[in-house]
Design a protein around this motif. Structure first.
Motif, PDB file in Angstrom:
ATOM      1  N   GLN A  39      23.451 -22.575 -35.390  1.00 28.29           N
ATOM      2  CA  GLN A  39      24.791 -21.823 -35.601  1.00 28.29           C
ATOM      3  C   GLN A  39      25.751 -21.518 -34.486  1.00 28.29           C
ATOM      4  O   GLN A  39      25.198 -20.537 -33.484  1.00 28.29           O
ATOM      5  CB  GLN A  39      24.112 -20.499 -36.448  1.00 28.29           C
ATOM      6  N   GLY A  40      26.742 -22.125 -34.481  1.00 26.61           N
ATOM      7  CA  GLY A  40      27.527 -21.766 -33.100  1.00 26.61           C
ATOM      8  C   GLY A  40      27.243 -22.502 -32.164  1.00 26.61           C
ATOM      9  O   GLY A  40      27.878 -22.296 -31.039  1.00 26.61           O
ATOM     10  N   HIS A  41      26.030 -23.310 -31.678  1.00 28.45           N
ATOM     11  CA  HIS A  41      25.794 -24.035 -30.537  1.00 28.45           C
ATOM     12  C   HIS A  41      26.424 -25.343 -30.884  1.00 28.45           C
ATOM     13  O   HIS A  41      25.673 -26.384 -31.124  1.00 28.45           O
ATOM     14  CB  HIS A  41      24.278 -23.944 -30.381  1.00 28.45           C
ATOM     15  N   PHE A  42      27.594 -25.457 -30.260  1.00 27.09           N
ATOM     16  CA  PHE A  42      28.375 -26.748 -30.590  1.00 27.09           C
ATOM     17  C   PHE A  42      28.491 -27.108 -32.004  1.00 27.09           C
ATOM     18  O   PHE A  42      28.073 -27.905 -32.505  1.00 27.09           O
ATOM     19  CB  PHE A  42      27.821 -27.747 -29.575  1.00 27.09           C
ATOM     20  N   PRO A  43      29.359 -26.485 -32.580  1.00 31.66           N
ATOM     21  CA  PRO A  43      29.311 -26.859 -34.212  1.00 31.66           C
ATOM     22  C   PRO A  43      29.676 -27.899 -34.470  1.00 31.66           C
ATOM     23  O   PRO A  43      29.509 -28.643 -35.643  1.00 31.66           O
ATOM     24  CB  PRO A  43      30.816 -25.647 -34.550  1.00 31.66           C
ATOM     25  N   GLN A  44      30.420 -28.776 -33.587  1.00 34.66           N
ATOM     26  CA  GLN A  44      30.861 -30.061 -34.030  1.00 34.66           C
ATOM     27  C   GLN A  44      29.852 -30.931 -33.774  1.00 34.66           C
ATOM     28  O   GLN A  44      29.808 -32.074 -34.755  1.00 34.66           O
ATOM     29  CB  GLN A  44      32.035 -30.524 -33.291  1.00 34.66           C
ATOM     30  N   THR A  45      28.928 -30.870 -32.785  1.00 36.02           N
ATOM     31  CA  THR A  45      28.008 -31.593 -32.503  1.00 36.02           C
ATOM     32  C   THR A  45      26.677 -30.711 -32.180  1.00 36.02           C
ATOM     33  O   THR A  45      26.153 -30.601 -31.123  1.00 36.02           O
ATOM     34  CB  THR A  45      27.976 -32.543 -31.498  1.00 36.02           C
ATOM     35  N   PRO A  46      25.937 -30.173 -33.337  1.00 37.63           N
ATOM     36  CA  PRO A  46      24.846 -29.170 -32.937  1.00 37.63           C
ATOM     37  C   PRO A  46      23.678 -29.737 -32.305  1.00 37.63           C
ATOM     38  O   PRO A  46      23.241 -30.933 -32.518  1.00 37.63           O
ATOM     39  CB  PRO A  46      24.500 -28.590 -34.165  1.00 37.63           C
ATOM     40  N   ILE A  47      23.157 -29.021 -31.067  1.00 37.33           N
ATOM     41  CA  ILE A  47      22.015 -29.472 -30.473  1.00 37.33           C
ATOM     42  C   ILE A  47      20.982 -28.193 -30.452  1.00 37.33           C
ATOM     43  O   ILE A  47      21.688 -27.224 -30.106  1.00 37.33           O
ATOM     44  CB  ILE A  47      22.241 -29.986 -29.113  1.00 37.33           C
ATOM     45  N   PRO A  49      19.068 -25.701 -28.362  1.00 32.85           N
ATOM     46  CA  PRO A  49      19.045 -25.302 -26.966  1.00 32.85           C
ATOM     47  C   PRO A  49      17.683 -25.400 -26.234  1.00 32.85           C
ATOM     48  O   PRO A  49      16.557 -25.261 -27.089  1.00 32.85           O
ATOM     49  CB  PRO A  49      19.455 -23.618 -27.009  1.00 32.85           C
ATOM     50  N   GLY A  50      17.879 -25.670 -24.967  1.00 30.30           N
ATOM     51  CA  GLY A  50      16.314 -25.891 -24.249  1.00 30.30           C
ATOM     52  C   GLY A  50      15.540 -24.775 -24.253  1.00 30.30           C
ATOM     53  O   GLY A  50      14.347 -24.670 -24.194  1.00 30.30           O
ATOM     54  N   VAL A  51      16.359 -23.330 -24.152  1.00 30.41           N
ATOM     55  CA  VAL A  51      15.696 -22.335 -24.068  1.00 30.41           C
ATOM     56  C   VAL A  51      14.810 -22.051 -25.327  1.00 30.41           C
ATOM     57  O   VAL A  51      13.573 -21.595 -25.328  1.00 30.41           O
ATOM     58  CB  VAL A  51      16.355 -20.935 -23.751  1.00 30.41           C
ATOM     59  N   VAL A  52      15.248 -22.609 -26.410  1.00 26.98           N
ATOM     60  CA  VAL A  52      14.556 -22.366 -27.541  1.00 26.98           C
ATOM     61  C   VAL A  52      13.221 -23.407 -27.758  1.00 26.98           C
ATOM     62  O   VAL A  52      12.128 -23.069 -28.197  1.00 26.98           O
ATOM     63  CB  VAL A  52      15.423 -22.790 -28.944  1.00 26.98           C
ATOM     64  N   GLN A  53      13.530 -24.376 -27.240  1.00 26.15           N
ATOM     65  CA  GLN A  53      12.341 -25.580 -27.231  1.00 26.15           C
ATOM     66  C   GLN A  53      11.234 -24.791 -26.178  1.00 26.15           C
ATOM     67  O   GLN A  53      10.064 -25.110 -26.651  1.00 26.15           O
ATOM     68  CB  GLN A  53      12.922 -26.700 -26.413  1.00 26.15           C
ATOM     69  N   VAL A  86      18.917 -35.005 -26.361  1.00 23.87           N
ATOM     70  CA  VAL A  86      19.112 -33.694 -26.929  1.00 23.87           C
ATOM     71  C   VAL A  86      18.287 -33.860 -28.428  1.00 23.87           C
ATOM     72  O   VAL A  86      18.147 -34.995 -28.814  1.00 23.87           O
ATOM     73  CB  VAL A  86      20.587 -33.561 -27.198  1.00 23.87           C
ATOM     74  N   ILE A  87      18.064 -32.706 -28.749  1.00 24.56           N
ATOM     75  CA  ILE A  87      17.280 -32.738 -30.007  1.00 24.56           C
ATOM     76  C   ILE A  87      18.482 -32.083 -31.321  1.00 24.56           C
ATOM     77  O   ILE A  87      18.987 -31.097 -30.895  1.00 24.56           O
ATOM     78  CB  ILE A  87      16.018 -31.833 -30.217  1.00 24.56           C
ATOM     79  N   ARG A  88      18.489 -32.896 -32.282  1.00 25.85           N
ATOM     80  CA  ARG A  88      19.803 -32.400 -33.262  1.00 25.85           C
ATOM     81  C   ARG A  88      19.073 -32.101 -34.571  1.00 25.85           C
ATOM     82  O   ARG A  88      17.791 -32.492 -34.898  1.00 25.85           O
ATOM     83  CB  ARG A  88      20.497 -33.858 -33.424  1.00 25.85           C
ATOM     84  N   PRO A  89      19.775 -31.253 -35.236  1.00 31.18           N
ATOM     85  CA  PRO A  89      19.279 -31.014 -36.621  1.00 31.18           C
ATOM     86  C   PRO A  89      18.815 -32.650 -37.537  1.00 31.18           C
ATOM     87  O   PRO A  89      19.454 -33.539 -37.508  1.00 31.18           O
ATOM     88  CB  PRO A  89      20.524 -30.529 -37.491  1.00 31.18           C
ATOM     89  N   GLY A  90      17.718 -32.331 -38.215  1.00 28.78           N
ATOM     90  CA  GLY A  90      17.177 -33.284 -38.961  1.00 28.78           C
ATOM     91  C   GLY A  90      16.179 -34.287 -38.205  1.00 28.78           C
ATOM     92  O   GLY A  90      15.610 -35.090 -38.698  1.00 28.78           O
ATOM     93  N   ASP A  91      16.147 -34.197 -36.915  1.00 33.89           N
ATOM     94  CA  ASP A  91      15.075 -34.845 -36.122  1.00 33.89           C
ATOM     95  C   ASP A  91      13.899 -34.596 -36.435  1.00 33.89           C
ATOM     96  O   ASP A  91      13.651 -33.459 -36.774  1.00 33.89           O
ATOM     97  CB  ASP A  91      15.366 -34.716 -34.783  1.00 33.89           C
ATOM     98  N   THR A  92      12.892 -35.741 -36.224  1.00 28.19           N
ATOM     99  CA  THR A  92      11.352 -35.369 -36.409  1.00 28.19           C
ATOM    100  C   THR A  92      10.931 -35.741 -35.154  1.00 28.19           C
ATOM    101  O   THR A  92      11.107 -36.764 -34.470  1.00 28.19           O
ATOM    102  CB  THR A  92      10.921 -36.136 -37.597  1.00 28.19           C
TER     103      THR A  92
END
Length: 126
Positions: A39-47, A49-53, A86-92
């Motif tokens: 949410q809000g992390h590059f709304p057009q192309t969400p990735i 964040p590294g800190v989350v990983q 980058v890791i994107r929504p929907g990736d496995t």
């Protein structure tokens, strides 16, 4: 059985615990689009964040190796951190972790069949 329960909007879905022993683990993770981190992390192309990983490594390692949770949950130093894709929504993705308790660190790699997303080491101060 290892408890990998989580808040469904904060951690990825664990599809498979491929392997785990006293020093290594490999999990298959589904990166749901509904995670709060998108949410809000590059709304057009969400990735993701590294800190989350990095935080996911800390959380999952502390749950898998509970006897080391006291230092895994507070590991704060980073070594050889590389974010390659980058890791994107929907990736496995696969998450491989190698525990080195004598050095108070956990080495990790996020990867898929075709690429490495991120790798490095989380280290706890001695």
């Amino acid at each position: 059985m290892i408890d990998l329960s989580y808040a469904p909007t904060e951690l990825p879905q664990v599809l498979d615990l491929v392997s785990v022993d006293s020093a290594s683990a490999e999990l298959t993770l589904q990166i749901q689009p509904a995670l709060v981190w998108f949410q809000g992390h590059f709304p057009q192309t969400p990735i993701l964040p590294g800190v989350v990983q990095l935080n996911w490594v800390r959380i999952v390692a502390a749950r898998l190796w509970q006897e080391h949770a006291h230092w895994l949950s507070t590991a704060s130093q980073l070594e050889a951190i590389k974010f390659q894709q980058v890791i994107r929504p929907g990736d496995t993705v696969q998450l491989h972790m190698q525990l080195q308790p004598d050095r108070r660190r956990v080495q990790f790699t996020y990867f898929s069949d075709a690429k490495v997303f991120a790798s490095g080491r989380l280290v706890a101060a001695l």
